[in-house]
Design a protein around this motif. Structure first.
Motif, PDB file in Angstrom:
ATOM      1  N   VAL A 102     -52.607   5.023  24.480  1.00  0.00           N
ATOM      2  CA  VAL A 102     -52.547   3.614  24.881  1.00  0.00           C
ATOM      3  C   VAL A 102     -51.733   2.826  23.843  1.00  0.00           C
ATOM      4  O   VAL A 102     -50.856   2.012  24.184  1.00  0.00           O
ATOM      5  N   ALA A 103     -51.977   3.107  22.552  1.00  0.00           N
ATOM      6  CA  ALA A 103     -51.234   2.419  21.491  1.00  0.00           C
ATOM      7  C   ALA A 103     -49.744   2.778  21.557  1.00  0.00           C
ATOM      8  O   ALA A 103     -48.866   1.916  21.421  1.00  0.00           O
ATOM      9  N   PHE A 104     -49.465   4.050  21.798  1.00  0.00           N
ATOM     10  CA  PHE A 104     -48.071   4.521  21.914  1.00  0.00           C
ATOM     11  C   PHE A 104     -47.351   3.807  23.064  1.00  0.00           C
ATOM     12  O   PHE A 104     -46.233   3.304  22.906  1.00  0.00           O
ATOM     13  N   ASP A 105     -48.010   3.761  24.226  1.00  0.00           N
ATOM     14  CA  ASP A 105     -47.402   3.128  25.400  1.00  0.00           C
ATOM     15  C   ASP A 105     -47.116   1.642  25.152  1.00  0.00           C
ATOM     16  O   ASP A 105     -46.152   1.095  25.662  1.00  0.00           O
ATOM     17  N   ALA A 106     -47.989   0.997  24.356  1.00  0.00           N
ATOM     18  CA  ALA A 106     -47.866  -0.449  24.149  1.00  0.00           C
ATOM     19  C   ALA A 106     -46.885  -0.811  23.035  1.00  0.00           C
ATOM     20  O   ALA A 106     -46.542  -1.979  22.873  1.00  0.00           O
ATOM     21  N   ASP A 107     -46.440   0.173  22.261  1.00  0.00           N
ATOM     22  CA  ASP A 107     -45.614  -0.118  21.082  1.00  0.00           C
ATOM     23  C   ASP A 107     -44.127  -0.027  21.447  1.00  0.00           C
ATOM     24  O   ASP A 107     -43.597   1.064  21.669  1.00  0.00           O
ATOM     25  N   PRO A 108     -43.438  -1.172  21.501  1.00  0.00           N
ATOM     26  CA  PRO A 108     -42.039  -1.134  21.945  1.00  0.00           C
ATOM     27  C   PRO A 108     -41.116  -0.362  21.000  1.00  0.00           C
ATOM     28  O   PRO A 108     -40.006   0.002  21.385  1.00  0.00           O
ATOM     29  N   SER A 109     -41.565  -0.071  19.776  1.00  0.00           N
ATOM     30  CA  SER A 109     -40.703   0.694  18.862  1.00  0.00           C
ATOM     31  C   SER A 109     -40.767   2.200  19.152  1.00  0.00           C
ATOM     32  O   SER A 109     -40.001   2.977  18.601  1.00  0.00           O
ATOM     33  N   GLN A 110     -41.692   2.611  20.031  1.00  0.00           N
ATOM     34  CA  GLN A 110     -41.889   4.046  20.289  1.00  0.00           C
ATOM     35  C   GLN A 110     -41.394   4.433  21.681  1.00  0.00           C
ATOM     36  O   GLN A 110     -41.743   3.780  22.668  1.00  0.00           O
ATOM     37  N   GLY A 111     -40.599   5.518  21.737  1.00  0.00           N
ATOM     38  CA  GLY A 111     -39.996   5.885  23.022  1.00  0.00           C
ATOM     39  C   GLY A 111     -40.459   7.206  23.597  1.00  0.00           C
ATOM     40  O   GLY A 111     -40.289   7.464  24.789  1.00  0.00           O
ATOM     41  N   CYS A 112     -40.998   8.089  22.760  1.00  0.00           N
ATOM     42  CA  CYS A 112     -41.419   9.402  23.259  1.00  0.00           C
ATOM     43  C   CYS A 112     -42.472   9.953  22.295  1.00  0.00           C
ATOM     44  O   CYS A 112     -42.419   9.681  21.100  1.00  0.00           O
ATOM     45  N   ALA A 113     -43.430  10.711  22.838  1.00  0.00           N
ATOM     46  CA  ALA A 113     -44.459  11.317  21.977  1.00  0.00           C
ATOM     47  C   ALA A 113     -44.340  12.832  22.003  1.00  0.00           C
ATOM     48  O   ALA A 113     -43.850  13.418  22.979  1.00  0.00           O
ATOM     49  N   VAL A 114     -44.789  13.438  20.912  1.00  0.00           N
ATOM     50  CA  VAL A 114     -44.900  14.899  20.829  1.00  0.00           C
ATOM     51  C   VAL A 114     -46.350  15.208  20.498  1.00  0.00           C
ATOM     52  O   VAL A 114     -46.914  14.603  19.571  1.00  0.00           O
ATOM     53  N   ILE A 115     -46.954  16.111  21.260  1.00  0.00           N
ATOM     54  CA  ILE A 115     -48.311  16.553  20.929  1.00  0.00           C
ATOM     55  C   ILE A 115     -48.242  18.004  20.511  1.00  0.00           C
ATOM     56  O   ILE A 115     -47.657  18.843  21.211  1.00  0.00           O
ATOM     57  N   THR A 116     -48.801  18.292  19.346  1.00  0.00           N
ATOM     58  CA  THR A 116     -48.765  19.658  18.851  1.00  0.00           C
ATOM     59  C   THR A 116     -50.119  20.029  18.257  1.00  0.00           C
ATOM     60  O   THR A 116     -51.019  19.193  18.146  1.00  0.00           O
ATOM     61  N   GLY A 117     -50.271  21.315  17.930  1.00  0.00           N
ATOM     62  CA  GLY A 117     -51.506  21.773  17.312  1.00  0.00           C
ATOM     63  C   GLY A 117     -51.188  22.432  15.978  1.00  0.00           C
ATOM     64  O   GLY A 117     -50.397  21.894  15.199  1.00  0.00           O
ATOM     65  N   SER A 118     -51.797  23.577  15.740  1.00  0.00           N
ATOM     66  CA  SER A 118     -51.518  24.293  14.495  1.00  0.00           C
ATOM     67  C   SER A 118     -50.663  25.518  14.814  1.00  0.00           C
ATOM     68  O   SER A 118     -50.334  25.772  15.967  1.00  0.00           O
ATOM     69  N   GLU A 119     -50.325  26.289  13.787  1.00  0.00           N
ATOM     70  CA  GLU A 119     -49.576  27.523  14.009  1.00  0.00           C
ATOM     71  C   GLU A 119     -50.380  28.492  14.868  1.00  0.00           C
ATOM     72  O   GLU A 119     -49.856  29.202  15.696  1.00  0.00           O
ATOM     73  N   LYS A 120     -51.713  28.503  14.641  1.00  0.00           N
ATOM     74  CA  LYS A 120     -52.554  29.475  15.356  1.00  0.00           C
ATOM     75  C   LYS A 120     -52.941  29.007  16.761  1.00  0.00           C
ATOM     76  O   LYS A 120     -53.051  29.826  17.675  1.00  0.00           O
ATOM     77  N   ALA A 121     -53.175  27.718  16.915  1.00  0.00           N
ATOM     78  CA  ALA A 121     -53.646  27.246  18.223  1.00  0.00           C
ATOM     79  C   ALA A 121     -53.154  25.845  18.525  1.00  0.00           C
ATOM     80  O   ALA A 121     -53.376  24.930  17.717  1.00  0.00           O
ATOM     81  N   PHE A 122     -52.528  25.694  19.689  1.00  0.00           N
ATOM     82  CA  PHE A 122     -52.305  24.349  20.221  1.00  0.00           C
ATOM     83  C   PHE A 122     -53.705  23.790  20.513  1.00  0.00           C
ATOM     84  O   PHE A 122     -54.120  22.800  19.927  1.00  0.00           O
ATOM     85  N   ALA A 123     -54.456  24.476  21.361  1.00  0.00           N
ATOM     86  CA  ALA A 123     -55.886  24.187  21.574  1.00  0.00           C
ATOM     87  C   ALA A 123     -56.485  25.366  22.337  1.00  0.00           C
ATOM     88  O   ALA A 123     -55.926  25.808  23.338  1.00  0.00           O
ATOM     89  N   ALA A 124     -57.626  25.858  21.837  1.00  0.00           N
ATOM     90  CA  ALA A 124     -58.244  27.059  22.433  1.00  0.00           C
ATOM     91  C   ALA A 124     -59.175  26.696  23.581  1.00  0.00           C
ATOM     92  O   ALA A 124     -60.028  27.490  23.957  1.00  0.00           O
ATOM     93  N   GLY A 125     -59.017  25.496  24.135  1.00  0.00           N
ATOM     94  CA  GLY A 125     -59.791  25.170  25.333  1.00  0.00           C
ATOM     95  C   GLY A 125     -60.614  23.927  25.176  1.00  0.00           C
ATOM     96  O   GLY A 125     -60.591  23.264  24.135  1.00  0.00           O
ATOM     97  N   ALA A 126     -61.333  23.609  26.247  1.00  0.00           N
ATOM     98  CA  ALA A 126     -62.378  22.593  26.125  1.00  0.00           C
ATOM     99  C   ALA A 126     -63.429  23.173  25.175  1.00  0.00           C
ATOM    100  O   ALA A 126     -63.512  24.387  24.993  1.00  0.00           O
ATOM    101  N   ASP A 127     -64.221  22.279  24.568  1.00  0.00           N
ATOM    102  CA  ASP A 127     -65.185  22.742  23.561  1.00  0.00           C
ATOM    103  C   ASP A 127     -66.389  23.406  24.251  1.00  0.00           C
ATOM    104  O   ASP A 127     -67.203  22.726  24.873  1.00  0.00           O
ATOM    105  N   ILE A 128     -66.443  24.715  24.136  1.00  0.00           N
ATOM    106  CA  ILE A 128     -67.490  25.485  24.834  1.00  0.00           C
ATOM    107  C   ILE A 128     -68.870  25.097  24.308  1.00  0.00           C
ATOM    108  O   ILE A 128     -69.838  25.002  25.069  1.00  0.00           O
ATOM    109  N   LYS A 129     -68.935  24.811  22.995  1.00  0.00           N
ATOM    110  CA  LYS A 129     -70.242  24.476  22.410  1.00  0.00           C
ATOM    111  C   LYS A 129     -70.759  23.136  22.958  1.00  0.00           C
ATOM    112  O   LYS A 129     -71.959  22.925  23.069  1.00  0.00           O
ATOM    113  N   GLU A 130     -69.853  22.235  23.303  1.00  0.00           N
ATOM    114  CA  GLU A 130     -70.259  20.942  23.861  1.00  0.00           C
ATOM    115  C   GLU A 130     -70.724  21.094  25.320  1.00  0.00           C
ATOM    116  O   GLU A 130     -71.567  20.332  25.793  1.00  0.00           O
TER     117      GLU A 130
END
Ligand code: HXC
Length: 257
Positions: A41-69
Protein backbone atom coordinates in the motif's frame (compact mmCIF):
# COMPACT_ATOMS: atom_id res chain seq x y z
CA UNK A 1 9.04 2.16 8.13
CA UNK A 2 10.25 -1.08 9.70
CA UNK A 3 8.43 -4.38 9.62
CA UNK A 4 8.69 -7.55 11.66
CA UNK A 5 8.99 -10.11 8.87
CA UNK A 6 10.20 -8.23 5.80
CA UNK A 7 12.99 -5.79 4.98
CA UNK A 8 12.06 -2.91 2.73
CA UNK A 9 14.52 -0.60 1.02
CA UNK A 10 14.26 1.87 -1.82
CA UNK A 11 16.84 1.71 -4.60
CA UNK A 12 16.06 4.77 -6.71
CA UNK A 13 12.54 4.21 -8.03
CA UNK A 14 12.53 0.54 -7.02
CA UNK A 15 11.15 -0.84 -3.76
CA UNK A 16 13.06 -3.99 -2.79
CA UNK A 17 11.18 -6.22 -0.34
CA UNK A 18 13.07 -9.13 1.21
CA UNK A 19 11.17 -11.81 3.11
CA UNK A 20 12.96 -12.20 6.41
CA UNK A 21 11.90 -15.22 8.46
CA UNK A 22 15.03 -17.32 7.93
CA UNK A 23 14.21 -19.61 10.86
CA UNK A 24 11.10 -20.80 8.98
CA UNK A 25 12.44 -20.58 5.41
CA UNK A 26 10.26 -17.47 4.98
CA UNK A 27 7.03 -19.37 5.60
CA UNK A 28 4.10 -16.98 5.16
CA UNK A 29 2.22 -16.40 8.41
CA UNK A 30 -0.37 -13.72 9.25
CA UNK A 31 2.36 -11.26 10.19
CA UNK A 32 4.02 -11.64 6.77
CA UNK A 33 0.63 -10.96 5.16
CA UNK A 34 0.09 -7.85 7.31
CA UNK A 35 3.63 -6.58 6.66
CA UNK A 36 3.47 -7.27 2.94
CA UNK A 37 0.10 -5.55 2.50
CA UNK A 38 1.27 -2.48 4.42
CA UNK A 39 4.46 -2.32 2.34
CA UNK A 40 2.56 -2.66 -0.94
CA UNK A 41 0.00 0.00 0.00
CA UNK A 42 2.87 2.38 0.87
CA UNK A 43 4.67 1.48 -2.38
CA UNK A 44 1.56 2.11 -4.48
CA UNK A 45 1.00 5.49 -2.79
CA UNK A 46 4.60 6.74 -3.15
CA UNK A 47 5.00 8.69 -6.40
CA UNK A 48 8.80 8.27 -6.26
CA UNK A 49 8.43 4.47 -6.62
CA UNK A 50 7.70 2.80 -9.95
CA UNK A 51 8.27 -0.94 -9.53
CA UNK A 52 8.78 -3.42 -6.67
CA UNK A 53 10.92 -6.53 -6.36
CA UNK A 54 10.04 -9.24 -3.87
CA UNK A 55 12.75 -11.69 -2.98
CA UNK A 56 13.67 -14.18 -0.28
CA UNK A 57 16.95 -15.77 0.73
CA UNK A 58 19.42 -17.89 -1.24
CA UNK A 59 17.81 -21.03 0.20
CA UNK A 60 14.14 -20.10 0.04
CA UNK A 61 11.95 -17.51 -1.58
CA UNK A 62 9.26 -18.95 0.74
CA UNK A 63 8.68 -22.58 1.75
CA UNK A 64 4.91 -22.13 1.89
CA UNK A 65 2.18 -20.90 4.11
CA UNK A 66 3.15 -21.38 7.76
CA UNK A 67 2.20 -24.98 8.52
CA UNK A 68 2.63 -24.44 12.26
CA UNK A 69 0.07 -21.61 12.17
CA UNK A 70 -2.46 -23.75 10.27
CA UNK A 71 -1.89 -27.05 12.08
CA UNK A 72 -4.53 -26.63 14.79
CA UNK A 73 -7.17 -24.89 12.66
CA UNK A 74 -10.48 -26.49 11.76
CA UNK A 75 -12.93 -25.80 8.95
CA UNK A 76 -14.98 -23.33 10.99
CA UNK A 77 -11.93 -21.16 11.75
CA UNK A 78 -10.65 -21.24 8.18
CA UNK A 79 -14.06 -20.50 6.66
CA UNK A 80 -15.15 -17.90 9.21
CA UNK A 81 -11.95 -15.91 8.76
CA UNK A 82 -11.79 -16.59 5.02
CA UNK A 83 -8.18 -17.66 5.58
CA UNK A 84 -5.82 -16.38 2.86
CA UNK A 85 -8.43 -13.94 1.45
CA UNK A 86 -6.21 -11.08 2.63
CA UNK A 87 -3.76 -11.94 -0.15
CA UNK A 88 -6.37 -10.76 -2.71
CA UNK A 89 -5.46 -7.21 -1.66
CA UNK A 90 -1.84 -7.90 -2.67
CA UNK A 91 -3.00 -8.64 -6.23
CA UNK A 92 -4.75 -5.26 -6.36
CA UNK A 93 -1.40 -3.43 -6.15
CA UNK A 94 -1.50 -1.23 -9.23
CA UNK A 95 2.22 -0.82 -9.88
CA UNK A 96 4.24 -3.79 -11.14
CA UNK A 97 5.85 -6.30 -8.81
CA UNK A 98 8.60 -8.70 -9.87
CA UNK A 99 9.21 -11.90 -7.90
CA UNK A 100 12.94 -12.70 -7.76
CA UNK A 101 13.02 -16.36 -6.76
CA UNK A 102 16.04 -18.33 -5.53
CA UNK A 103 15.73 -21.71 -3.81
CA UNK A 104 12.37 -23.04 -2.67
CA UNK A 105 9.11 -21.44 -3.80
CA UNK A 106 6.69 -24.02 -2.44
CA UNK A 107 2.97 -23.95 -1.72
CA UNK A 108 2.07 -20.41 -0.69
CA UNK A 109 5.60 -19.36 -1.72
CA UNK A 110 4.97 -20.47 -5.30
CA UNK A 111 1.54 -18.84 -5.11
CA UNK A 112 2.99 -15.55 -3.88
CA UNK A 113 5.52 -15.60 -6.74
CA UNK A 114 2.66 -16.18 -9.19
CA UNK A 115 0.65 -13.29 -7.68
CA UNK A 116 3.49 -11.01 -8.75
CA UNK A 117 3.45 -9.68 -12.31
CA UNK A 118 6.30 -11.87 -13.46
CA UNK A 119 8.93 -14.15 -12.00
CA UNK A 120 12.69 -13.93 -12.53
CA UNK A 121 14.31 -17.14 -11.34
CA UNK A 122 17.78 -17.96 -10.11
CA UNK A 123 19.19 -21.21 -11.51
CA UNK A 124 18.67 -22.64 -8.00
CA UNK A 125 14.90 -21.99 -7.97
CA UNK A 126 12.50 -24.84 -7.26
CA UNK A 127 8.75 -24.41 -7.67
CA UNK A 128 6.11 -26.73 -6.29
CA UNK A 129 2.62 -27.12 -4.86
CA UNK A 130 3.30 -29.86 -2.27
CA UNK A 131 0.14 -29.23 -0.20
CA UNK A 132 -1.28 -32.60 -1.18
CA UNK A 133 1.42 -34.23 0.96
CA UNK A 134 -0.20 -32.45 3.93
CA UNK A 135 -3.61 -33.75 2.83
CA UNK A 136 -4.71 -30.28 1.69
CA UNK A 137 -4.46 -28.28 -1.52
CA UNK A 138 -3.26 -24.92 -2.78
CA UNK A 139 -5.28 -22.15 -1.08
CA UNK A 140 -3.76 -18.91 -2.38
CA UNK A 141 -4.64 -19.35 -6.05
CA UNK A 142 -2.03 -21.95 -7.03
CA UNK A 143 -4.34 -24.39 -8.77
CA UNK A 144 -5.65 -21.54 -10.94
CA UNK A 145 -2.55 -19.44 -11.60
CA UNK A 146 -0.23 -22.41 -12.14
CA UNK A 147 -2.69 -23.96 -14.59
CA UNK A 148 -2.99 -20.70 -16.52
CA UNK A 149 0.82 -20.31 -16.51
CA UNK A 150 1.97 -23.80 -17.49
CA UNK A 151 -1.16 -25.58 -18.74
CA UNK A 152 -3.21 -28.39 -17.30
CA UNK A 153 -0.80 -31.31 -17.71
CA UNK A 154 2.07 -29.91 -15.67
CA UNK A 155 -0.17 -28.13 -13.15
CA UNK A 156 -2.21 -31.25 -12.53
CA UNK A 157 0.88 -33.44 -12.15
CA UNK A 158 2.48 -30.97 -9.75
CA UNK A 159 -0.64 -30.55 -7.60
CA UNK A 160 -1.35 -34.29 -7.49
CA UNK A 161 2.21 -35.48 -6.81
CA UNK A 162 3.79 -32.46 -5.12
CA UNK A 163 6.84 -32.79 -7.36
CA UNK A 164 9.03 -29.73 -7.78
CA UNK A 165 9.92 -28.03 -11.04
CA UNK A 166 13.47 -26.70 -11.39
CA UNK A 167 14.33 -23.33 -12.95
CA UNK A 168 15.07 -24.71 -16.42
CA UNK A 169 11.75 -26.57 -16.59
CA UNK A 170 9.93 -23.51 -15.20
CA UNK A 171 11.40 -21.37 -17.97
CA UNK A 172 10.51 -23.92 -20.67
CA UNK A 173 6.97 -24.13 -19.29
CA UNK A 174 6.52 -20.33 -19.24
CA UNK A 175 6.25 -19.99 -15.46
CA UNK A 176 9.23 -17.63 -15.28
CA UNK A 177 10.32 -14.93 -17.69
CA UNK A 178 14.07 -15.65 -17.40
CA UNK A 179 16.63 -17.66 -15.46
CA UNK A 180 19.79 -15.95 -14.23
CA UNK A 181 22.77 -17.13 -12.14
CA UNK A 182 21.83 -17.09 -8.44
CA UNK A 183 24.58 -14.59 -7.62
CA UNK A 184 23.09 -12.06 -10.05
CA UNK A 185 19.41 -12.52 -9.20
CA UNK A 186 18.66 -9.47 -7.06
CA UNK A 187 20.86 -7.16 -9.12
CA UNK A 188 19.20 -8.35 -12.33
CA UNK A 189 15.71 -8.00 -10.85
CA UNK A 190 16.45 -4.47 -9.60
CA UNK A 191 17.90 -3.58 -13.02
CA UNK A 192 14.75 -4.83 -14.75
CA UNK A 193 12.57 -3.02 -12.20
CA UNK A 194 14.58 0.18 -12.75
CA UNK A 195 13.82 -0.04 -16.48
CA UNK A 196 10.09 -0.32 -15.68
CA UNK A 197 10.26 2.48 -13.10
CA UNK A 198 11.73 4.72 -15.82
CA UNK A 199 8.66 4.35 -18.05
CA UNK A 200 5.68 6.74 -18.05
CA UNK A 201 3.70 5.76 -14.91
CA UNK A 202 0.22 5.78 -16.44
CA UNK A 203 1.38 3.65 -19.36
CA UNK A 204 2.94 1.19 -16.88
CA UNK A 205 -0.34 0.83 -15.01
CA UNK A 206 -2.31 0.44 -18.25
CA UNK A 207 0.06 -2.22 -19.60
CA UNK A 208 -0.15 -4.17 -16.35
CA UNK A 209 -3.94 -3.97 -16.32
CA UNK A 210 -4.35 -5.15 -19.89
CA UNK A 211 -1.97 -8.09 -19.65
CA UNK A 212 -3.73 -9.19 -16.45
CA UNK A 213 -7.08 -8.86 -18.22
CA UNK A 214 -5.97 -11.71 -20.50
CA UNK A 215 -6.41 -14.04 -17.50
CA UNK A 216 -9.93 -12.91 -16.67
CA UNK A 217 -11.73 -12.24 -19.94
CA UNK A 218 -12.63 -13.70 -23.30
CA UNK A 219 -10.36 -12.75 -26.20
CA UNK A 220 -12.90 -10.34 -27.67
CA UNK A 221 -13.47 -8.57 -24.33
CA UNK A 222 -9.73 -8.47 -23.64
CA UNK A 223 -8.94 -6.96 -27.03
CA UNK A 224 -11.68 -4.36 -26.49
CA UNK A 225 -10.32 -3.58 -23.00
CA UNK A 226 -6.82 -3.15 -24.44
CA UNK A 227 -8.03 -0.86 -27.20
CA UNK A 228 -9.99 1.37 -24.83
CA UNK A 229 -7.02 1.73 -22.47
CA UNK A 230 -4.79 2.43 -25.47
CA UNK A 231 -7.22 5.17 -26.52
CA UNK A 232 -7.25 6.53 -22.97
CA UNK A 233 -3.46 6.90 -22.96
CA UNK A 234 -3.91 9.47 -25.76
CA UNK A 235 -5.48 11.69 -23.12
CA UNK A 236 -2.19 11.87 -21.20
CA UNK A 237 0.56 14.49 -21.37
CA UNK A 238 3.13 11.72 -21.34
CA UNK A 239 1.81 10.23 -24.62
CA UNK A 240 2.29 13.58 -26.30
CA UNK A 241 5.74 13.96 -24.73
CA UNK A 242 6.76 10.37 -25.63
CA UNK A 243 5.89 10.72 -29.30
CA UNK A 244 7.32 14.25 -29.57
CA UNK A 245 10.54 13.08 -27.91
CA UNK A 246 10.81 10.23 -30.43
CA UNK A 247 10.37 12.60 -33.37
CA UNK A 248 12.89 15.04 -31.85
CA UNK A 249 15.34 12.15 -31.23
CA UNK A 250 15.58 12.70 -27.45
CA UNK A 251 14.50 10.89 -24.30
CA UNK A 252 11.01 11.57 -23.01
CA UNK A 253 10.61 13.34 -19.67
CA UNK A 254 7.53 12.05 -17.83
CA UNK A 255 5.20 13.97 -15.56
CA UNK A 256 2.89 11.05 -14.78
CA UNK A 257 0.00 13.11 -16.12
C1 HXC B 1 6.32 -23.58 8.79
C2 HXC B 1 8.37 -24.28 7.95
C3 HXC B 1 7.82 -24.41 6.65
C4 HXC B 1 6.43 -24.07 6.48
C5 HXC B 1 9.89 -24.98 6.57
N1 HXC B 1 9.65 -24.65 7.85
N2 HXC B 1 8.79 -24.85 5.82
N3 HXC B 1 7.63 -23.87 8.99
N4 HXC B 1 5.75 -23.67 7.57
N5 HXC B 1 5.83 -24.13 5.28
C6 HXC B 1 10.57 -24.67 8.98
C7 HXC B 1 10.88 -26.08 9.41
O1 HXC B 1 9.87 -26.56 10.27
C8 HXC B 1 12.20 -25.88 10.13
O2 HXC B 1 11.95 -25.35 11.41
C9 HXC B 1 12.88 -24.79 9.32
O3 HXC B 1 11.83 -24.13 8.59
C10 HXC B 1 13.87 -25.35 8.29
O4 HXC B 1 13.21 -26.32 7.50
P1 HXC B 1 13.77 -27.80 7.29
O5 HXC B 1 12.63 -28.65 6.88
O6 HXC B 1 14.56 -28.24 8.45
O7 HXC B 1 14.77 -27.55 6.04
P2 HXC B 1 15.19 -28.61 4.93
O8 HXC B 1 15.44 -29.95 5.52
O9 HXC B 1 16.30 -27.95 4.17
O10 HXC B 1 13.91 -28.77 3.96
C11 HXC B 1 13.44 -27.66 3.21
C12 HXC B 1 12.02 -27.93 2.67
C13 HXC B 1 11.11 -28.35 3.84
C14 HXC B 1 12.06 -29.07 1.62
C15 HXC B 1 11.53 -26.66 1.99
O11 HXC B 1 11.22 -27.36 4.87
C16 HXC B 1 9.67 -28.46 3.49
O12 HXC B 1 9.22 -29.43 2.85
N6 HXC B 1 8.87 -27.49 3.92
C17 HXC B 1 7.43 -27.52 3.76
C18 HXC B 1 7.05 -27.26 2.34
C19 HXC B 1 5.57 -27.28 2.18
O13 HXC B 1 4.88 -28.29 2.41
N7 HXC B 1 5.00 -26.13 1.79
C20 HXC B 1 3.59 -26.01 1.60
C21 HXC B 1 2.98 -25.51 2.88
S1 HXC B 1 1.26 -25.51 2.82
P3 HXC B 1 12.58 -25.99 12.75
O14 HXC B 1 11.94 -25.21 13.84
O15 HXC B 1 12.25 -27.44 12.71
O16 HXC B 1 14.05 -25.73 12.57
C22 HXC B 1 0.88 -24.20 1.92
C23 HXC B 1 -0.55 -24.17 1.71
C24 HXC B 1 -1.27 -23.09 1.18
O17 HXC B 1 1.65 -23.41 1.52
C25 HXC B 1 -2.74 -23.35 1.15
C26 HXC B 1 -3.38 -24.47 1.81
C27 HXC B 1 -3.31 -24.87 3.19
Amino acid sequence: MTYETILVEQRGGVTLVTLNRPQALNALNSQVLADMLAAMVAFDADPSQGCAVITGSEKAFAAGADIKEMQAQGFADMYAHDFFAGWDRFTRTRKPIIAAVAGYALGGGCELAMMCDFILAADTAKFGQPEIKLAVSPGMGGSQRLTRAVGKAKAMEMCLTGRMMDAAEAERAGLVSRVVPAADLVEEAVKTATTIAGMAPLAVKANKEMVNAAFDTTLAMGVQFERRLFHALFGTDDQSEGMTAFVEKRQGVWTGK
